[in-house]
Design an enzyme around this catalytic site. Structure first.
Site, mmCIF file in Angstrom:
data_model
loop_
_atom_site.group_PDB
_atom_site.id
_atom_site.type_symbol
_atom_site.label_atom_id
_atom_site.label_comp_id
_atom_site.label_asym_id
_atom_site.label_seq_id
_atom_site.Cartn_x
_atom_site.Cartn_y
_atom_site.Cartn_z
ATOM 1 N N ASP A 286 -64.454 -55.155 -115.091
ATOM 2 C CA ASP A 286 -64.348 -54.375 -116.329
ATOM 3 C C ASP A 286 -64.962 -52.988 -116.118
ATOM 4 O O ASP A 286 -64.319 -51.971 -116.356
ATOM 5 C CB ASP A 286 -65.073 -55.108 -117.471
ATOM 6 N N GLU B 189 -59.059 -57.521 -110.579
ATOM 7 C CA GLU B 189 -58.068 -56.456 -110.796
ATOM 8 C C GLU B 189 -58.326 -55.244 -109.906
ATOM 9 O O GLU B 189 -57.437 -54.764 -109.213
ATOM 10 C CB GLU B 189 -58.087 -56.041 -112.277
HETATM 11 O O1 TRH Z 1 -65.503 -58.695 -110.154
HETATM 12 P P1 TRH Z 1 -64.136 -59.102 -110.546
HETATM 13 O O2 TRH Z 1 -63.860 -60.527 -110.505
HETATM 14 O O3 TRH Z 1 -63.881 -58.540 -111.971
HETATM 15 C C1 TRH Z 1 -63.095 -58.884 -113.035
HETATM 16 C C2 TRH Z 1 -63.891 -59.487 -114.147
HETATM 17 O O4 TRH Z 1 -64.133 -60.833 -113.872
HETATM 18 C C3 TRH Z 1 -63.166 -59.323 -115.416
HETATM 19 O O5 TRH Z 1 -63.760 -60.029 -116.474
HETATM 20 C C4 TRH Z 1 -61.728 -59.676 -115.267
HETATM 21 O O6 TRH Z 1 -61.147 -59.272 -116.433
HETATM 22 C C5 TRH Z 1 -61.121 -58.933 -114.128
HETATM 23 O O7 TRH Z 1 -61.821 -59.225 -112.933
HETATM 24 C C6 TRH Z 1 -59.662 -59.229 -113.942
HETATM 25 O O8 TRH Z 1 -63.056 -58.357 -109.607
HETATM 26 P P2 TRH Z 1 -62.594 -56.829 -109.461
HETATM 27 O O9 TRH Z 1 -61.699 -56.468 -110.605
HETATM 28 O O10 TRH Z 1 -62.024 -56.731 -108.154
HETATM 29 O O11 TRH Z 1 -63.895 -55.956 -109.546
HETATM 30 C C7 TRH Z 1 -64.819 -55.871 -108.511
HETATM 31 C C8 TRH Z 1 -65.408 -54.471 -108.464
HETATM 32 O O12 TRH Z 1 -66.525 -54.457 -107.603
HETATM 33 C C9 TRH Z 1 -64.424 -53.443 -107.916
HETATM 34 O O13 TRH Z 1 -64.526 -52.236 -108.673
HETATM 35 C C10 TRH Z 1 -64.944 -53.166 -106.521
HETATM 36 C C11 TRH Z 1 -66.411 -53.351 -106.721
HETATM 37 N N1 TRH Z 1 -67.215 -53.597 -105.509
HETATM 38 C C12 TRH Z 1 -68.108 -52.618 -105.113
HETATM 39 O O14 TRH Z 1 -68.196 -51.548 -105.748
HETATM 40 N N2 TRH Z 1 -68.891 -52.850 -104.013
HETATM 41 C C13 TRH Z 1 -68.804 -53.983 -103.272
HETATM 42 O O15 TRH Z 1 -69.546 -54.129 -102.281
HETATM 43 C C14 TRH Z 1 -67.854 -54.963 -103.682
HETATM 44 C C15 TRH Z 1 -67.730 -56.233 -102.877
HETATM 45 C C16 TRH Z 1 -67.098 -54.747 -104.812
#
Ligand code: TRH
Length: 375
Positions: A18, A270
């Protein structure tokens, strides 16, 4: 449009997606469209985790804690409710009293399903107030809002892949030694999975060396259960052909660099799912599980789009690994088939990325839409 003010609201449901999406969007609007953005997030800790290591937010973007009494003023020309979160009642009242009324956009979840095209940009009048909310759908086709893609993203990626010292800095930030030469490089940012053990066993018993970098967090729980130990970042654990590296959680831009450095990226949710597509390399999407298995329909819609143009063998291999992973039951030959298809999947991922990059990006689409509503 530097005099424009935008408010983006972000309610953190769980994990990082999010805030990940809202922060990226806010940054890009401020940097590339010169608008003043206030990002209101109800969980500042999640923001700090993603922004860690960044010198400061770009000019034009300020990040605020959104809690019961805030924000005090509805000054924005454009209001974006991230993932259609509910806006505070007092804020809505102020929006209704403002002249001209702000453009109100509900930014929805990304989906490859075809119904999205019919709902994109649809207005919905507020039942009580003289306000209209608009549903805005990111997506993969020209009749959707597109995907977040910053200007120069693919050029930055090409430059990074040719820049040894920048790559060395990236491994340092991830707190891991550079992966062994010649190994297939895999990043593993998924949820916990019942399929993890079968995947790791297939790599350990395989015919080629595999390096698997796992950011500490949910995927790591499944990996460490399989390993039977809890090593810290910096360690490299060997099991047969497989070396496993726990990785430090890094800022968003550095996570991009990890994706650019790998041959195959396991991603989730996402934002990481989209970033893996911009990396132009094969990916495995561990989709966010939903009630009544609604995520299966979403996954199938993406696979249908993504596999168009692939040979039947490569498409089947991609599907089998995705379905096995997401159902938590990997068939015995799922990895071997995927591995055989890797050259075709790699060429396809690069083409997919180039084709998507030819479309308007989400921030530009939002700005165009807001302009058309404000005129
Ligand atoms: O973390 P996610 O599973 O996030 C979401 C939420 O669960 C939300 O409620 C749901 O609606 C959505 O998924 C579909 O996965 P996502 O979207 O990939 O987000 C992870 C974020 O973390 C992304 O912006 C990348 C960031 N990230 C970093 O900045 N540094 C890191 O080292 C890693 C591993 C990720």
């Amino acid at each position: 449009m530097s005099t424009w003010r935008w408010d983006i609201f972000c309610a953190v449901v769980d994990n990082y997606g999010d805030i990940g999406v809202c922060l990226r969007l806010g940054r890009q609007l401020a940097r590339e469209h010169g608008v003043q953005v206030r990002l209101w997030v109800d969980d500042l800790a999640s923001y700090r985790k993603l922004a860690a290591g960044e010198a400061r937010a770009p000019d034009g973007l300020t990040v605020h804690h959104w809690h019961a009494d805030l924000p005090p003023d509805a000054l924005a020309d454009v209001v974006v409710a991230g993932f259609s979160c509910r806006l505070p009642g007092a804020y809505l009242d102020q929006m209704a009293a403002r002249a001209p009324r702000p453009v109100w956009i509900n930014l929805e979840y990304l989906s490859a399903e075809s119904w999205v095209e019919g709902c994109h940009r649809l207005p919905s009048p507020h039942p009580r107030l003289p306000l209209v909310e608009h549903f805005f759908y990111p997506g993969f086709t020209a009749r959707t809002g597109g995907l977040i893609r910053e200007a120069g993203l693919l050029a930055a990626q090409r430059a990074f892949r040719a820049d040894g010292p920048a790559q060395a800095r990236c491994w340092q930030l991830l707190q891991t030694p550079e992966p062994p030469a010649g190994a297939l490089r895999v990043s593993m940012f998924t949820y916990e999975s019942a399929a993890m053990a079968a995947q790791l066993e297939a790599w350990a018993a395989g015919s080629v060396p595999v390096w698997c970098g796992v950011p500490l967090g949910r995927a790591w729980r499944s990996v460490s259960a399989w390993l039977g130990c809890q090593p810290a970042p910096g360690a490299l654990i060997q099991r047969g052909q497989l070396s496993i590296a726990p990785l430090a959680f890094v800022a968003q831009d550095d996570y991009d660099r990890l994706l650019w450095s790998c041959d195959l990226n396991f991603v989730r949710g996402e934002d990481s799912f989209v970033r893996a597509q911009w990396a132009g390399r094969p990916l495995l999407w561990h989709i966010y599980p939903q009630e009544e298995a609604a995520h299966r329909v979403k996954l199938a819609a993406f696979l249908d789009r993504y596999t168009a143009g692939l040979s039947a063998e490569a498409a089947d291999a991609l599907r089998a690994l995705h379905i096995g992973w997401n159902d938590g039951a990997l068939s015995a030959d799922a990895w071997q088939r995927f591995e055989q298809a890797m050259p075709a999947l790699r060429a396809h991922a690069a083409q997919w990325c180039e084709a998507l990059a030819g479309r308007e990006d989400l921030a530009a689409a939002l700005v165009d839409f807001a302009k058309s509503e404000l005129k």
